[in-house]
Design a protein around this motif. Structure first.
Motif, mmCIF file in Angstrom:
data_model
loop_
_atom_site.group_PDB
_atom_site.id
_atom_site.type_symbol
_atom_site.label_atom_id
_atom_site.label_comp_id
_atom_site.label_asym_id
_atom_site.label_seq_id
_atom_site.Cartn_x
_atom_site.Cartn_y
_atom_site.Cartn_z
ATOM 1 N N TRP A 188 0.846 -1.199 0.000
ATOM 2 C CA TRP A 188 0.000 0.000 0.000
ATOM 3 C C TRP A 188 0.880 1.247 0.000
ATOM 4 O O TRP A 188 1.663 1.465 0.910
ATOM 5 C CB TRP A 188 -0.903 -0.002 1.228
ATOM 6 C CG TRP A 188 -2.153 0.828 1.079
ATOM 7 C CD1 TRP A 188 -2.272 2.045 0.493
ATOM 8 C CD2 TRP A 188 -3.459 0.479 1.524
ATOM 9 N NE1 TRP A 188 -3.561 2.495 0.551
ATOM 10 C CE2 TRP A 188 -4.323 1.548 1.187
ATOM 11 C CE3 TRP A 188 -3.989 -0.621 2.199
ATOM 12 C CZ2 TRP A 188 -5.684 1.549 1.498
ATOM 13 C CZ3 TRP A 188 -5.335 -0.624 2.504
ATOM 14 C CH2 TRP A 188 -6.170 0.448 2.159
ATOM 15 N N GLY B 224 -4.667 1.960 -2.696
ATOM 16 C CA GLY B 224 -5.911 1.611 -2.038
ATOM 17 C C GLY B 224 -7.098 1.613 -2.968
ATOM 18 O O GLY B 224 -8.181 1.160 -2.589
ATOM 19 N N HIS B 225 -6.899 2.090 -4.194
ATOM 20 C CA HIS B 225 -7.958 2.081 -5.210
ATOM 21 C C HIS B 225 -7.512 1.388 -6.490
ATOM 22 O O HIS B 225 -8.267 0.619 -7.077
ATOM 23 C CB HIS B 225 -8.404 3.514 -5.545
ATOM 24 C CG HIS B 225 -9.219 4.147 -4.470
ATOM 25 N ND1 HIS B 225 -9.465 5.500 -4.427
ATOM 26 C CD2 HIS B 225 -9.853 3.631 -3.393
ATOM 27 C CE1 HIS B 225 -10.212 5.779 -3.368
ATOM 28 N NE2 HIS B 225 -10.459 4.664 -2.730
ATOM 29 N N ASP C 215 -12.871 5.122 7.347
ATOM 30 C CA ASP C 215 -13.117 6.256 6.452
ATOM 31 C C ASP C 215 -13.420 7.532 7.232
ATOM 32 O O ASP C 215 -13.213 8.637 6.725
ATOM 33 C CB ASP C 215 -14.283 5.972 5.503
ATOM 34 C CG ASP C 215 -13.868 5.122 4.319
ATOM 35 O OD1 ASP C 215 -12.726 5.287 3.845
ATOM 36 O OD2 ASP C 215 -14.676 4.283 3.878
ATOM 37 N N ARG D 68 -5.127 6.197 1.061
ATOM 38 C CA ARG D 68 -6.226 5.561 0.344
ATOM 39 C C ARG D 68 -6.730 6.555 -0.690
ATOM 40 O O ARG D 68 -7.368 7.550 -0.337
ATOM 41 C CB ARG D 68 -7.352 5.156 1.286
ATOM 42 C CG ARG D 68 -8.550 4.506 0.559
ATOM 43 C CD ARG D 68 -9.637 4.095 1.529
ATOM 44 N NE ARG D 68 -9.192 2.983 2.356
ATOM 45 C CZ ARG D 68 -9.748 2.670 3.524
ATOM 46 N NH1 ARG D 68 -10.730 3.406 4.006
ATOM 47 N NH2 ARG D 68 -9.293 1.643 4.212
#
Length: 290
Positions: free
Chosen positions: A29, A35-36, A142, A174
């Motif tokens: 990561w 993260g996408h 989130d 992210r």
């Protein structure tokens, strides 16, 4: 007279440095994806290194076991041929849970991390009935921060419950946002007097497992001098590699590079990041590029 350390070079490609090694330990990561979606230059770089005879182990502080991480990599667009194998904090967490057969475990973390417990002889319980905590992050990463967990962590610390931290990272990127991870909650818990076992970088056990894995893939014992770590975490990837005695290259993602999109990267900023470090990375770069 004070002698200043030589500047850490900022490089555009890892081909010259990276080709000197038999194997790479690559963070996932922030280095392989955000993260996408995957970083195409990074997957091309690891594939090129493998085609030249190198071994690529993706070493992640993800709280998920390797099969789930590999599935997620495919979803983000990281192809299977971009690496040989993964080693994760989730793998180590499962190993540690194997020492607590029959335990009642409070899972502090999102539902998506429940594969940690699949097939293990433990029972998930609410915190008042638990005897062990597994922390894989905030329930809602989130939107939540460690401040949202102060009261709960105080209650857990008062009960003197041991915690396994299934992801020692404090923050990850992210998309274009930074979100909190289990390591941030575990740090608060420790400050409250709680006992924490960290299953991942920068702690030695995950590197020992990774080196054993590389040696198995190579068919011979691989020395630490033959391994290069590549990562974007100053206090996890770089500190962990150097503490274990292997070389490292720092990828300056938005975690540490200032400016819009983490674009401002120069020798002065890198020097400030690693000021006082006993051992520093061989080089810094914007991204993993061959």
């Amino acid at each position: 007279m004070t002698v200043s350390a030589p500047a850490i070079p900022v490089v555009e490609s890892l081909k010259e440095i990276g080709s000197r090694y038999r194997a790479w330990l690559v963070d996932i990561w922030g280095v392989m994806h955000n993260g996408h979606s995957a970083f195409p230059r990074a997957t091309a770089a690891t594939r090129a290194f493998r085609e030249a005879g190198g071994i690529v182990v993706l070493l992640s502080n993800s709280p998920r076991p390797s099969p789930a991480v590999q599935q997620q990599l495919r979803h983000f667009g990281v192809p299977d041929d971009a690496y040989d194998i993964t080693v994760t904090s989730g793998d180590l967490t499962r190993h540690e849970l194997g020492k607590h057969k029959g335990a009642r475990v409070f899972h502090l973390g999102p539902e998506r991390d429940r594969p940690i417990f699949t097939g293990l002889d433990v029972t998930l319980a609410d915190w008042p009935d638990a005897e062990l905590i597994v922390c894989s992050g905030p329930f809602d990463d989130d939107n939540e921060t460690p401040d949202d967990y102060v009261e709960l962590l105080q209650e857990l610390a008062a009960r003197r419950l041991p915690m396994i931290c299934a992801n020692p990272d404090h923050l990850v990127e992210r998309g274009h946002r930074l979100v909190y991870c289990a390591g941030a909650l575990a740090a608060v818990y420790e400050r409250m007097g709680g006992s924490v076992l960290y299953a991942g970088k920068p702690h030695p056990p995950v590197y020992e497992l990774a080196l054993e894995t590389i040696s198995r893939l190579a068919g011979r014992e691989i020395g630490k001098h033959e391994v290069l770590a590549i990562g974007d975490g100053v206090n996890t990837d770089i500190a962990g590699a150097e503490g274990f005695g292997i070389d490292a290259v720092f990828v300056a993602s938005a975690l540490h590079a200032p400016g819009e999109g983490g674009t401002a990267l120069d020798a002065l900023h890198i020097a400030e990041l690693f000021a006082g470090a006993s051992k520093r990375p061989l080089a810094a770069t914007h991204a993993l590029v061959w």
